[in-house]
Design a protein around this motif. Sequence first.
Motif, mmCIF file in Angstrom:
data_model
loop_
_atom_site.group_PDB
_atom_site.id
_atom_site.type_symbol
_atom_site.label_atom_id
_atom_site.label_comp_id
_atom_site.label_asym_id
_atom_site.label_seq_id
_atom_site.Cartn_x
_atom_site.Cartn_y
_atom_site.Cartn_z
ATOM 1 N N PRO A 7 0.837 -1.206 0.000
ATOM 2 C CA PRO A 7 0.000 0.000 0.000
ATOM 3 C C PRO A 7 0.870 1.254 0.000
ATOM 4 O O PRO A 7 1.889 1.324 0.699
ATOM 5 C CB PRO A 7 -0.797 -0.128 1.298
ATOM 6 N N GLN A 8 0.476 2.242 -0.789
ATOM 7 C CA GLN A 8 1.237 3.475 -0.891
ATOM 8 C C GLN A 8 0.815 4.437 0.220
ATOM 9 O O GLN A 8 -0.360 4.506 0.585
ATOM 10 C CB GLN A 8 1.007 4.130 -2.255
ATOM 11 N N LYS A 58 -14.283 8.383 5.433
ATOM 12 C CA LYS A 58 -12.884 8.316 5.823
ATOM 13 C C LYS A 58 -12.012 8.960 4.749
ATOM 14 O O LYS A 58 -12.133 8.660 3.566
ATOM 15 C CB LYS A 58 -12.459 6.858 6.038
ATOM 16 N N GLY A 59 -11.120 9.847 5.179
ATOM 17 C CA GLY A 59 -10.234 10.532 4.252
ATOM 18 C C GLY A 59 -10.799 11.812 3.684
ATOM 19 O O GLY A 59 -10.103 12.540 2.966
ATOM 20 N N LEU A 60 -12.070 12.126 3.994
ATOM 21 C CA LEU A 60 -12.724 13.327 3.462
ATOM 22 C C LEU A 60 -12.731 14.431 4.515
ATOM 23 O O LEU A 60 -13.096 14.202 5.664
ATOM 24 C CB LEU A 60 -14.152 13.001 3.046
ATOM 25 N N LYS A 61 -12.326 15.639 4.119
ATOM 26 C CA LYS A 61 -12.300 16.784 5.033
ATOM 27 C C LYS A 61 -12.998 17.972 4.393
ATOM 28 O O LYS A 61 -12.729 18.330 3.247
ATOM 29 C CB LYS A 61 -10.858 17.162 5.388
ATOM 30 N N LYS A 90 -8.169 12.225 0.766
ATOM 31 C CA LYS A 90 -6.867 11.569 0.698
ATOM 32 C C LYS A 90 -7.002 10.089 1.025
ATOM 33 O O LYS A 90 -7.722 9.695 1.934
ATOM 34 C CB LYS A 90 -5.872 12.237 1.657
ATOM 35 N N GLN A 91 -6.314 9.317 0.216
ATOM 36 C CA GLN A 91 -6.260 7.872 0.376
ATOM 37 C C GLN A 91 -4.859 7.419 -0.026
ATOM 38 O O GLN A 91 -4.004 8.228 -0.393
ATOM 39 C CB GLN A 91 -7.329 7.188 -0.481
ATOM 40 N N SER A 92 -4.644 6.140 0.007
ATOM 41 C CA SER A 92 -3.348 5.595 -0.368
ATOM 42 C C SER A 92 -2.963 6.029 -1.781
ATOM 43 O O SER A 92 -3.664 5.752 -2.741
ATOM 44 C CB SER A 92 -3.392 4.063 -0.298
ATOM 45 N N ALA A 143 -4.359 18.131 -7.325
ATOM 46 C CA ALA A 143 -4.222 16.708 -7.018
ATOM 47 C C ALA A 143 -2.751 16.339 -7.002
ATOM 48 O O ALA A 143 -1.957 16.859 -7.792
ATOM 49 C CB ALA A 143 -4.967 15.852 -8.032
ATOM 50 N N VAL A 144 -2.408 15.456 -6.069
ATOM 51 C CA VAL A 144 -1.041 14.928 -5.979
ATOM 52 C C VAL A 144 -1.137 13.406 -5.942
ATOM 53 O O VAL A 144 -1.893 12.840 -5.132
ATOM 54 C CB VAL A 144 -0.306 15.452 -4.731
ATOM 55 N N PHE A 145 -0.395 12.757 -6.804
ATOM 56 C CA PHE A 145 -0.344 11.298 -6.854
ATOM 57 C C PHE A 145 1.065 10.844 -6.467
ATOM 58 O O PHE A 145 2.057 11.445 -6.897
ATOM 59 C CB PHE A 145 -0.700 10.788 -8.248
ATOM 60 N N GLY A 146 1.140 9.800 -5.648
ATOM 61 C CA GLY A 146 2.440 9.314 -5.204
ATOM 62 C C GLY A 146 2.561 7.809 -5.337
ATOM 63 O O GLY A 146 1.604 7.072 -5.079
#
Length: 294
Positions: free
Chosen positions: A4-5, A97-100, A123-125, A145-148
């Motif tokens: 998992p990232q 979950k992950g929502l703000k 935000k999620q993995s 958006a940021v992807f990692g």
Amino acid sequence: MSLPQPVPPSWKDLGKSSNDLLTKDYPFFGTSLEVKTRTPSGVAFKVAGLRDSKSQAINGDIEAKYSDPKNGLVFTETWTTSNILKSQLELENYLAKGLKLDFSTSLVPDSGSKSALVNLSYKQSGVHTRGALDVFKGPTFTTDAVFGRDGFLFGAEAAYNVTEGKISRYAAAIGYNAPEYAVTVHGLNNLNTFSASYYHRVSPDVEAGAKAVYDSKSTTSGVALEVGTKAYLDSAAFVKAKINNAGVLALGYTQTLRPGVKASFGLALDTQRLNDIAPVGPAHKVGASFTFEV
């Protein structure tokens, strides 16, 4: 099967390690005081003030923040000496979950000027996305958006003016984060301004960083460059130093006097004008910051 990232940083936090190293803990623009207290019911109060060494003006604000971690709720009210009333409501992991959700407003009673900003982040993995609607300015909708993956980061931002029906701003970034270092490259202002930042934790007691900025629309040619370092003297004190290509040298010293009490001192010297010995003038600056937290 891939692991998992981790959740990548948000768009505004890309290059944060380098930015913090080069901008924080240099209080040479004046003298500031910050006092923080907390009640048993979960309300935190903060009173902050700054006396600007150039204009001699004193600005401050008082802030009250109520937190309910169980329900992911944070409510903040701020009143400044400029008679600006600010409110912020944050709800995290409440709907999903992950929502703000973040709703921020400001009001100037004297002039009737007001602003309202609605922020939504998820935000999620491996992904961190945000959206913001400026209700009274435009209105303008901004998204990023940021992807990692495996330390590599890819991000983009765009602002859309609803009234004019066109994209008013866009930007992109790429970076790599490792436990000991980070590299980030930004293309800002519709890809007219480019910045590259580097951060390296050399050892548990020493950090180093640098940032270069090139503006293709600037009237002055060349690249603005700044390098800095931070060294921990012990568990309660550290020193910082940085210099830019204009020859301005900045020094900072921060000491934790006791739990909850911190003092910082800053000095900026124009090395090309060392004969100007005025401590607070166009060439050299000095200042201090004191923080009390109960």
